[in-house]
Design a protein around this motif. Structure first.
Motif, PDB file in Angstrom:
ATOM      1  N   TRP A  12       0.907  -1.196  -0.015  1.00  0.00           N
ATOM      2  CA  TRP A  12       0.013   0.082  -0.112  1.00  0.00           C
ATOM      3  C   TRP A  12       0.915   1.249   0.010  1.00  0.00           C
ATOM      4  O   TRP A  12       0.717   2.024  -0.868  1.00  0.00           O
ATOM      5  N   ALA A  13       1.994   1.211   0.951  1.00  0.00           N
ATOM      6  CA  ALA A  13       2.767   2.413   1.037  1.00  0.00           C
ATOM      7  C   ALA A  13       3.608   2.655  -0.309  1.00  0.00           C
ATOM      8  O   ALA A  13       3.917   3.783  -0.547  1.00  0.00           O
ATOM      9  N   SER A  14       3.953   1.526  -0.944  1.00  0.00           N
ATOM     10  CA  SER A  14       4.642   1.798  -2.050  1.00  0.00           C
ATOM     11  C   SER A  14       3.847   2.323  -3.286  1.00  0.00           C
ATOM     12  O   SER A  14       4.687   2.761  -4.032  1.00  0.00           O
ATOM     13  N   GLY A  15       2.708   2.072  -3.192  1.00  0.00           N
ATOM     14  CA  GLY A  15       1.938   2.631  -4.289  1.00  0.00           C
ATOM     15  C   GLY A  15       1.780   4.054  -3.917  1.00  0.00           C
ATOM     16  O   GLY A  15       1.618   4.694  -5.104  1.00  0.00           O
ATOM     17  N   ILE A  16       2.219   4.733  -3.086  1.00  0.00           N
ATOM     18  CA  ILE A  16       2.091   6.382  -2.705  1.00  0.00           C
ATOM     19  C   ILE A  16       3.571   6.737  -2.990  1.00  0.00           C
ATOM     20  O   ILE A  16       3.757   7.769  -3.623  1.00  0.00           O
ATOM     21  N   ASP A  71       3.359  10.778 -11.627  1.00  0.00           N
ATOM     22  CA  ASP A  71       2.775   9.552 -11.195  1.00  0.00           C
ATOM     23  C   ASP A  71       2.602   8.793 -12.430  1.00  0.00           C
ATOM     24  O   ASP A  71       2.718   7.573 -12.408  1.00  0.00           O
ATOM     25  N   THR A  72       2.394   9.277 -13.616  1.00  0.00           N
ATOM     26  CA  THR A  72       2.247   8.476 -14.957  1.00  0.00           C
ATOM     27  C   THR A  72       3.557   7.673 -15.261  1.00  0.00           C
ATOM     28  O   THR A  72       3.338   6.609 -15.562  1.00  0.00           O
ATOM     29  N   VAL A 115      -5.126   5.127  -6.787  1.00  0.00           N
ATOM     30  CA  VAL A 115      -5.842   5.892  -6.096  1.00  0.00           C
ATOM     31  C   VAL A 115      -5.352   7.254  -6.029  1.00  0.00           C
ATOM     32  O   VAL A 115      -5.704   8.474  -6.001  1.00  0.00           O
ATOM     33  N   LYS A 116      -3.976   7.208  -5.707  1.00  0.00           N
ATOM     34  CA  LYS A 116      -3.121   8.528  -5.467  1.00  0.00           C
ATOM     35  C   LYS A 116      -3.062   9.212  -6.961  1.00  0.00           C
ATOM     36  O   LYS A 116      -3.489  10.542  -6.979  1.00  0.00           O
ATOM     37  N   ALA A 117      -2.778   8.629  -8.048  1.00  0.00           N
ATOM     38  CA  ALA A 117      -2.855   9.339  -9.172  1.00  0.00           C
ATOM     39  C   ALA A 117      -4.132  10.041  -9.726  1.00  0.00           C
ATOM     40  O   ALA A 117      -4.298  11.205 -10.046  1.00  0.00           O
ATOM     41  N   GLY A 118      -5.399   9.164  -9.319  1.00  0.00           N
ATOM     42  CA  GLY A 118      -6.554   9.722  -9.682  1.00  0.00           C
ATOM     43  C   GLY A 118      -7.140  11.046  -8.719  1.00  0.00           C
ATOM     44  O   GLY A 118      -7.569  12.039  -8.916  1.00  0.00           O
ATOM     45  N   THR A 119      -6.521  10.691  -7.413  1.00  0.00           N
ATOM     46  CA  THR A 119      -6.585  11.845  -6.485  1.00  0.00           C
ATOM     47  C   THR A 119      -6.070  13.313  -7.103  1.00  0.00           C
ATOM     48  O   THR A 119      -6.681  14.388  -6.897  1.00  0.00           O
ATOM     49  N   GLY A 134      -0.216  20.247   0.420  1.00  0.00           N
ATOM     50  CA  GLY A 134      -0.802  19.829   1.391  1.00  0.00           C
ATOM     51  C   GLY A 134      -1.131  18.292   1.196  1.00  0.00           C
ATOM     52  O   GLY A 134      -0.800  17.488   2.312  1.00  0.00           O
ATOM     53  N   MET A 135      -1.534  17.780   0.137  1.00  0.00           N
ATOM     54  CA  MET A 135      -1.726  16.447  -0.200  1.00  0.00           C
ATOM     55  C   MET A 135      -0.483  15.695  -0.214  1.00  0.00           C
ATOM     56  O   MET A 135      -0.380  14.556   0.379  1.00  0.00           O
ATOM     57  N   SER A 136       0.510  16.392  -0.632  1.00  0.00           N
ATOM     58  CA  SER A 136       1.806  15.805  -0.714  1.00  0.00           C
ATOM     59  C   SER A 136       2.439  15.429   0.690  1.00  0.00           C
ATOM     60  O   SER A 136       2.975  14.310   1.158  1.00  0.00           O
ATOM     61  N   ILE A 137       2.444  16.267   1.442  1.00  0.00           N
ATOM     62  CA  ILE A 137       2.878  16.135   3.017  1.00  0.00           C
ATOM     63  C   ILE A 137       1.846  15.408   3.746  1.00  0.00           C
ATOM     64  O   ILE A 137       2.622  14.208   4.422  1.00  0.00           O
ATOM     65  N   ALA A 138       0.740  15.193   3.520  1.00  0.00           N
ATOM     66  CA  ALA A 138      -0.135  14.277   4.025  1.00  0.00           C
ATOM     67  C   ALA A 138       0.172  12.810   3.873  1.00  0.00           C
ATOM     68  O   ALA A 138       0.200  11.765   4.570  1.00  0.00           O
ATOM     69  N   GLU A 139       0.433  12.677   2.454  1.00  0.00           N
ATOM     70  CA  GLU A 139       0.881  11.169   2.056  1.00  0.00           C
ATOM     71  C   GLU A 139       2.232  10.814   2.565  1.00  0.00           C
ATOM     72  O   GLU A 139       2.280   9.832   2.856  1.00  0.00           O
TER      73      GLU A 139
END
Length: 205
Positions: A12-16, A71-72, A115-119, A134-139
């Motif tokens: 899960w974490a590797s996907g992010i 991401d792509t 999920v990450k790429a779509g978000t 903000g999204m990057s720091i949260a991830e």
């Protein structure tokens, strides 16, 4: 104890952020915090490479549209990294076949990556200037927190990762309209660049 919870969480974490996973696990192993980290992840060259790539991702991940390009490019890299890390963890533990672990880690990484790429596509349609930061720091904090927790309580961490994955999938579903808007904008920019490259004239048809 079965290594499946740690395999799932690392996937899960590797996907992010695959580089953060490799760096964190390697440091936990090298400093003696955990005995379950494979020696391959503790190598100095691996830690240096993961650290440099993590810094590159930390920068690219906070720039609108650049994050989606990144991401792509990582659509293959993150799932493969998740599979490799999972296989190494299984090989170190000996409680799960490496091929099965790779399948679990790789497929979980692919789902969380999508999920990450779509978000991020949805976030890039927002006028707020700091939404990407903000999204990057949260991830990053989420990956660091869950992976660290997984070292000490792998089952609870796997449950958290599973809940976050499900919530992410639901979120992407509700953000589908924004994602389509992002894709239309990107297609429009590509068409504008193509026309600019041909002098602004469409070929006769």
């Amino acid at each position: 104890m079965s290594v499946i919870p740690l395999v799932f969480t690392s996937g899960w974490a590797s996907g992010i952020n695959a580089y953060a996973v490799v760096l964190l696990l390697g440091l936990f192993g090298a400093t003696g915090v955990s005995d379950e980290v494979p020696a391959a992840l503790q190598r100095t060259d691996v830690l240096i490479a993961a650290g440099v790539l993590f810094l590159c991702e930390a920068i690219a991940d906070k720039i609108p549209y650049v994050d989606s390009v990144w991401d792509t490019a990582h659509t293959v890299i993150r799932p493969v990294a998740g599979a490799v890390v999972a296989a190494l963890l299984a090989g170190e533990s000996g409680s799960l076949p490496e091929l099965a672990a790779g399948a679990i880690g790789g497929s979980t990484a692919l789902m969380s990556h999508l999920v990450k790429a779509g978000t991020r596509m949805a976030v890039n349609t927002s006028p707020e200037p700091f939404s990407n930061v903000g999204m990057s720091i949260a991830e990053d904090l989420g990956v660091a927190g869950v992976i660290t927790f997984a070292i000490f309580n792998p089952i609870a961490a796997a449950v958290i990762a599973a809940v976050l994955l499900v919530l992410g999938i639901v979120t992407v579903f509700f953000l589908a309209s924004r994602i389509r808007r992002f894709l239309r904008r990107r297609a429009q920019r590509r068409e504008e660049k193509r026309l600019a490259g041909t002098g602004g004239h469409r070929p006769p048809g």
